[in-house]
Write an enzyme that holds these catalytic residues in place. Structure first.
Site, PDB file in Angstrom:
ATOM      1  CG  HIS A   1      -1.871   1.431   1.304  1.00  0.00           C
ATOM      2  ND1 HIS A   1      -2.005   2.234   0.947  1.00  0.00           N
ATOM      3  CD2 HIS A   1      -3.302   0.774   0.440  1.00  0.00           C
ATOM      4  CE1 HIS A   1      -3.112   2.882   1.140  1.00  0.00           C
ATOM      5  NE2 HIS A   1      -4.293   1.461   0.570  1.00  0.00           N
TER       6      HIS A   1
ATOM      7  CG  ASP B   1      -8.734  -4.676  -2.349  1.00  0.00           C
ATOM      8  OD1 ASP B   1      -9.131  -4.193  -2.191  1.00  0.00           O
ATOM      9  OD2 ASP B   1      -7.952  -3.608  -2.776  1.00  0.00           O
TER      10      ASP B   1
HETATM   11  N1  COA Z   1       4.162  -7.265  -4.658  1.00  0.00           N
HETATM   12  C1  COA Z   1       5.161  -7.800  -4.478  1.00  0.00           C
HETATM   13  N2  COA Z   1       6.375  -6.419  -4.215  1.00  0.00           N
HETATM   14  C2  COA Z   1       5.299  -5.474  -3.534  1.00  0.00           C
HETATM   15  C3  COA Z   1       4.407  -4.747  -3.552  1.00  0.00           C
HETATM   16  C4  COA Z   1       3.258  -6.637  -3.977  1.00  0.00           C
HETATM   17  N3  COA Z   1       2.417  -6.300  -4.212  1.00  0.00           N
HETATM   18  N4  COA Z   1       3.771  -3.901  -3.026  1.00  0.00           N
HETATM   19  C5  COA Z   1       5.153  -3.298  -3.233  1.00  0.00           C
HETATM   20  N5  COA Z   1       5.836  -3.975  -3.644  1.00  0.00           N
HETATM   21  C6  COA Z   1       7.085  -3.628  -3.406  1.00  0.00           C
HETATM   22  C7  COA Z   1       7.261  -3.312  -5.266  1.00  0.00           C
HETATM   23  O1  COA Z   1       8.037  -3.832  -5.882  1.00  0.00           O
HETATM   24  C8  COA Z   1       8.641  -2.510  -4.795  1.00  0.00           C
HETATM   25  O2  COA Z   1       9.727  -3.172  -4.672  1.00  0.00           O
HETATM   26  P1  COA Z   1      11.603  -2.065  -4.572  1.00  0.00           P
HETATM   27  O3  COA Z   1      11.569  -1.009  -4.313  1.00  0.00           O
HETATM   28  O4  COA Z   1      12.611  -3.567  -4.098  1.00  0.00           O
HETATM   29  O5  COA Z   1      11.175  -1.705  -6.393  1.00  0.00           O
HETATM   30  C9  COA Z   1       7.930  -1.671  -3.257  1.00  0.00           C
HETATM   31  O6  COA Z   1       7.897  -2.747  -2.378  1.00  0.00           O
HETATM   32  C10 COA Z   1       7.646  -0.538  -3.414  1.00  0.00           C
HETATM   33  O7  COA Z   1       6.175  -0.780  -4.163  1.00  0.00           O
HETATM   34  P2  COA Z   1       5.699   0.748  -5.060  1.00  0.00           P
HETATM   35  O8  COA Z   1       5.030   0.030  -6.003  1.00  0.00           O
HETATM   36  O9  COA Z   1       6.544   1.353  -5.103  1.00  0.00           O
HETATM   37  O10 COA Z   1       5.059   0.759  -4.532  1.00  0.00           O
HETATM   38  P3  COA Z   1       3.276   1.816  -4.581  1.00  0.00           P
HETATM   39  O11 COA Z   1       3.255   1.937  -3.257  1.00  0.00           O
HETATM   40  O12 COA Z   1       4.163   2.718  -6.103  1.00  0.00           O
HETATM   41  O13 COA Z   1       2.413   1.302  -5.242  1.00  0.00           O
HETATM   42  C11 COA Z   1       0.359  -0.465  -4.448  1.00  0.00           C
HETATM   43  C12 COA Z   1       1.224   0.397  -4.370  1.00  0.00           C
HETATM   44  C13 COA Z   1       0.043  -0.790  -3.814  1.00  0.00           C
HETATM   45  C14 COA Z   1       0.045   0.002  -6.244  1.00  0.00           C
HETATM   46  C15 COA Z   1       1.373  -1.907  -4.796  1.00  0.00           C
HETATM   47  O14 COA Z   1       1.417  -2.121  -3.620  1.00  0.00           O
HETATM   48  C16 COA Z   1       0.393  -2.411  -5.376  1.00  0.00           C
HETATM   49  O15 COA Z   1       1.255  -3.355  -7.206  1.00  0.00           O
HETATM   50  N6  COA Z   1      -0.061  -3.498  -4.891  1.00  0.00           N
HETATM   51  C17 COA Z   1      -0.454  -5.450  -5.208  1.00  0.00           C
HETATM   52  C18 COA Z   1      -2.099  -4.961  -5.663  1.00  0.00           C
HETATM   53  C19 COA Z   1      -2.750  -4.362  -4.553  1.00  0.00           C
HETATM   54  O16 COA Z   1      -2.644  -5.063  -4.065  1.00  0.00           O
HETATM   55  N7  COA Z   1      -3.266  -3.067  -5.188  1.00  0.00           N
HETATM   56  C20 COA Z   1      -4.294  -2.806  -3.899  1.00  0.00           C
HETATM   57  C21 COA Z   1      -4.028  -1.633  -3.234  1.00  0.00           C
HETATM   58  S1  COA Z   1      -5.309  -1.437  -1.270  1.00  0.00           S
END
Ligand code: COA
Length: 378
Positions: free
Chosen positions: A260, A315
């Site tokens: 998140h 979720d």
């Molecule tokens: N699975 C694996 N790794 C994850 C992850 C996940 N669900 N969510 C974040 N990470 C990791 C990223 O790969 C990144 O690692 P790095 O620094 O080594 O590159 C780090 O954690 C930061 O993630 P990032 O994608 O930059 O965070 P964000 O704030 O931009 O994105 C979300 C937030 C929610 C979009 C992201 O966590 C995600 O895609 N989650 C899965 C989808 C989901 O469940 N969405 C519902 C949200 S309520």
């Protein structure tokens, strides 16, 4: 040159007094009331009124609002006819966006001239009909006429009744009610931001909600609940979880329902939903294989991703609950939208009180001025 922050991470987009979130402590409150207290003691009707008006209602205020929600449940047959003409294979989020935008054709309103009472009445009409349209679609897409709404049932009970076409189990009504409360509001997430941007142009609330629905649909936001269940089904059983997660991480792919932008600890809503799932399993005397697999996936992710602050989000467990309730997985995100309409509309009203159109800038990375070359000479 101004600083550019991808995804506007950490950039305040507005001032708001609707909800508060502390991502390091895992706290979430609507209008100052903790999400735990609301999930335990409130109803979706009361929580919606709290979000829209700012205060917990008195008994008579709540009753009056509840009556409006019950009265406004019914949808004009023209909207039903529009829905009948949509392809049954389409995603219910696309249907919902179409249905809400088309509702606006029947209840026109000008956001630039709304009084406080008018905007409240419009918000009530929308929240009341969100659940109706989602439930109607379940029957329409299967070739049947929708089940008519009932005025003698609460919001959650009527939704389950319309969805299933049978008297809802009180236990499931309570679970659904708590789910609706938990998803109703969450500061400036992507869909609420989309709603704010649309609201700032003085678009009608139906179009504001349509913009938010489109934004919620993606799997990085509300669409993740559907993906979680698909993921758990693909994993199949708890023993296969480690290999699945490891392969996914090795390929630099996301684990659905994890992570998140704001929370660096477990999302408090995930904790509540997990407990609800456990309590329900206890009552039934059996744990679903999907839930067992989810628990193992969470444990493996904690081992592998805790250092990045990646934990289950809302979720991760909501879809499992809905699946156990016999709800088709492509309806999970629409249910999220039903609930979140309360928060979106609270933000719409707040935006209109002190509006300035959203018009950010950019960091231009393109060409400097170039001479136009006629097509024959290219
Ligand atoms: N699975 C694996 N790794 C994850 C992850 C996940 N669900 N969510 C974040 N990470 C990791 C990223 O790969 C990144 O690692 P790095 O620094 O080594 O590159 C780090 O954690 C930061 O993630 P990032 O994608 O930059 O965070 P964000 O704030 O931009 O994105 C979300 C937030 C929610 C979009 C992201 O966590 C995600 O895609 N989650 C899965 C989808 C989901 O469940 N969405 C519902 C949200 S309520």
């Amino acid at each position: 040159m101004s600083d550019y922050l991808p995804g506007l991470a950490g950039v305040p987009a507005t001032k708001s007094n609707i909800s508060f979130l502390d991502g390091d402590k895992g706290l979430l409150a609507y209008r100052g009331y903790s999400i735990q207290a609301l999930a335990q003691h409130s109803s979706f009707e009361e929580t919606t009124l709290l979000l829209l008006k700012g205060e917990l209602p008195t008994a008579s205020e709540l009753q009056a609002f509840d009556e409006l929600l019950r009265r406004d449940r019914i949808v004009k047959y023209n909207v039903r006819e529009i829905m009948k003409n949509l392809p049954a294979t389409g995603h219910p989020m696309e249907m919902l966006q179409t249905a809400v935008a088309s509702l606006g054709l029947f209840y026109p309103g000008d956001s630039s001239e709304n009084t406080e009472e008018q905007s409240f009445a419009m918000a009530t009409k929308i929240v009341a009909r969100m659940a109706t349209t989602v439930a109607m679609w379940e029957h329409i897409r299967n070739g049947y006429d929708p089940v008519l709404p009932r005025k003698d049932l609460s919001y959650a009970a009527n939704f389950l009744y319309m969805l299933k076409g049978e008297e809802p189990d009180p236990e499931l009504v309570r679970i659904m009610d708590a789910c609706l409360i938990l998803h109703a509001e969450h500061t400036i997430n992507a869909s609420t931001f989309a709603a704010l941007v649309a609201a700032s142009t003085l678009a009608s609330p139906y179009l504001v909600i349509a913009a938010a629905i489109g934004t919620l649909a993606g799997p990085l936001h509300g669409g993740a609940n559907e993906k979680v269940v698909k993921m758990l089904e693909e994993i199949g059983q708890p023993e296969h979880a480690r290999a699945w997660v490891e392969k996914r991480l090795a390929n630099k792919e996301k684990i659905w329902g994890m992570g998140h932008r704001e929370y660096k600890v477990k999302d408090p809503r995930a904790t509540i939903l997990q407990k609800m799932m456990m309590d329900w399993a206890d009552k039934r005397g059996s744990v679903s294989p999907l839930f067992e697999t989810a628990l193992v996936v969470e444990a493996i992710c904690e081992e592998r991703l805790a250092e990045k602050g990646v934990y289950p989000n809302v979720d991760f467990y909501s879809g499992i609950l809905y699946r156990e309730m016999g709800i088709p997985s492509d309806q999970f995100t629409p249910i999220f939208a039903v609930s979140r309409s309360a928060g979106w509309l609270a933000h719409w009203r707040e935006q209109l009180k002190d509006n300035r159109i959203f018009r950010p800038t950019q960091v231009y990375t393109g060409y400097g001025e170039r001479s136009y070359v006629p097509v024959a000479r290219r």
